[in-house]
Design an enzyme around this catalytic site. Structure first.
Site, PDB file in Angstrom:
ATOM      1  N   SER A 120      66.169 -21.348  41.015  1.00  0.00           N
ATOM      2  CA  SER A 120      66.673 -20.044  41.437  1.00  0.00           C
ATOM      3  C   SER A 120      67.232 -19.261  40.263  1.00  0.00           C
ATOM      4  O   SER A 120      67.269 -18.027  40.298  1.00  0.00           O
ATOM      5  CB  SER A 120      67.835 -20.217  42.420  1.00  0.00           C
ATOM      6  N   HIS A 141      58.854 -19.399  42.162  1.00  0.00           N
ATOM      7  CA  HIS A 141      60.097 -19.322  42.937  1.00  0.00           C
ATOM      8  C   HIS A 141      59.795 -18.866  44.363  1.00  0.00           C
ATOM      9  O   HIS A 141      59.464 -17.707  44.603  1.00  0.00           O
ATOM     10  CB  HIS A 141      61.078 -18.357  42.255  1.00  0.00           C
ATOM     11  N   GLU A 153      57.980 -15.491  43.440  1.00  0.00           N
ATOM     12  CA  GLU A 153      58.146 -14.910  42.100  1.00  0.00           C
ATOM     13  C   GLU A 153      57.457 -15.849  41.105  1.00  0.00           C
ATOM     14  O   GLU A 153      57.774 -17.041  41.053  1.00  0.00           O
ATOM     15  CB  GLU A 153      59.631 -14.769  41.759  1.00  0.00           C
ATOM     16  N   ASN A 191      67.186 -12.816  43.067  1.00  0.00           N
ATOM     17  CA  ASN A 191      68.555 -13.336  42.959  1.00  0.00           C
ATOM     18  C   ASN A 191      69.432 -12.502  42.033  1.00  0.00           C
ATOM     19  O   ASN A 191      70.657 -12.489  42.175  1.00  0.00           O
ATOM     20  CB  ASN A 191      68.541 -14.802  42.506  1.00  0.00           C
TER      21      ASN A 191
END
Ligand code: CAA
Ligand code: NAD
Length: 295
Positions: A120, A141, A153, A191
């Site tokens: 992450s 991701h 991602e 994130n």
């Protein structure tokens, strides 16, 4: 078309189990590794339960469920991942644990194997540099819950080759996901924006802007988010959120990424959200109620 046929997923926790499920559902021979049989059985059991529920709801043909399960196997031995074309690492968000694991996998894997991490917030470059294949290392991701969330991602470092990036991008598409290209900055795109929001909700609660339930209701109904920030924190895992905040704060040195004192204490007390039964909410009854830690 990608030449990937066999996929190794490492970790069968919240994310690894979802990733293994979608890889098997897309027709890849998939082997998922956990550290012990109990954790492996829990993860594989959760996959079966989710597929069974989809069949019961009439959303999935029983044959499709069976075909998915037929493509999936579990192991506690890393050696069973020695002939994979793609490895997806989805273990705890800790750089030393990830580097130790990747070193072992690197030594036993064929040259062509592409390595990826579902991290992450950690630096994909650092993980790639811990192997002898930084050019064949990429971030993949996924989002929680993996079978539902469409985004992946795809993270390219300065060392990732064009061929590796292209194959990882195509692989994500072959899972029915929508890939986006990201640079290797901590938190990538989602994130980088989502984590400060979740941390700020906790700070807002500490400052008294509203109760846990009212902040959740306000953000859900006032912005159309499917979950308020505390429900989402419990869903992600407050241990994982705490690790991510520490890592992002270390990268950017900005207060908005720092873990608020309450999050740290909940992490230390074992209030890790849904996975431990208690976080901001207590999940032991029929309906979640605000947990004793934050009353
Ligand atoms: N695993 C698999 N499928 C699941 C699931 C799970 N854990 N939870 C729900 N689903 C499925 C259900 O089976 C259902 O499928 P069908 O429509 O085919 O029946 C569908 O999702 C909707 O579920 P529900 O009706 O039960 O519940 P809902 O409408 O409230 O949706 C949700 C649930 C999809 C989780 C929704 O609340 C949501 O999108 N929440 C936000 C999730 C989010 O923001 N995720 C990103 C977290 S951040 C991250 O992942 C990155 C990181 O690095 C931390
Ligand atoms: P989790 O704690 O639910 O699961 C991690 C699992 O990895 C545990 O079951 C643990 O036993 C296992 N594990 C640890 N070391 C291992 C090893 N050497 N070999 C095999 N298994 C090992 O955590 P999670 O939420 O699934 O997160 C996993 C990774 O995915 C982290 O890097 C996290 O940052 C990332 N991620 C999490 C989310 C989320 O919403 N939770 C979303 C996207 C990405």
């Amino acid at each position: 078309m990608s030449s990937i046929q066999k996929v190794g997923v490492v970790g069968c926790g919240l994310m690894g189990r979802g990733i293994a499920q979608v890889c098997a559902a897309a027709g890849y021979d998939t082997v998922v590794r956990e550290v012990n049989q109990d954790l492996l059985d829990t993860g594989l059991g959760a996959i079966r339960k989710q597929l069974d529920r989809a069949v019961e709801k009439g959303k999935l043909e029983a044959e499709v469920r069976d075909a998915t399960l037929g493509k999936l196997s579990g192991t506690v031995s890393l050696e069973d991942l020695a002939d994979c074309d793609l490895i997806i690492e989805a273990i705890v968000e800790n750089i030393e644990a990830k580097k130790d694991l990747l070193g072992v996998l690197d030594r036993q894997s064929p040259e062509h194997t592409i390595f990826s991490s579902n991290t992450s917030s950690l630096t994909v470059t650092e993980m790639g540099a811990a192997t002898d294949r930084p050019d064949r290392f990429v971030g993949l991701h996924f989002f929680n819950p993996v079978p539902v969330m469409k985004l992946v991602e795809v993270v390219r470092t300065g060392s990732t080759s064009q061929d590796t990036f292209d194959r990882a991008f195509e692989f994500a598409k072959s899972l029915g996901k929508v890939p986006v290209a990201c640079r290797d900055n901590s938190g990538f795109i989602v994130n980088r924006l989502l984590v400060p929001y979740m941390l700020d909700a906790i700070r807002g609660f500490e400052e008294g802007i509203g109760s846990i339930e009212d902040i959740d209701t306000a953000m859900k109904l006032g912005t159309g988010y499917p979950m308020g920030p505390f429900v989402l924190g419990d869903f992600v895992g407050l241990d994982t959120l705490y690790y991510i905040a520490e890592i992002m704060f270390d990268e950017y040195r900005e207060k908005r990424f720092a873990p608020p004192p309450l999050l740290k204490r909940m992490y230390l007390a074992g209030y890790h959200g849904r996975k431990t039964g208690k976080g901001f909410y207590d999940y032991s009854g029929d309906e979640p109620v605000v947990s004793d830690f934050v009353l």
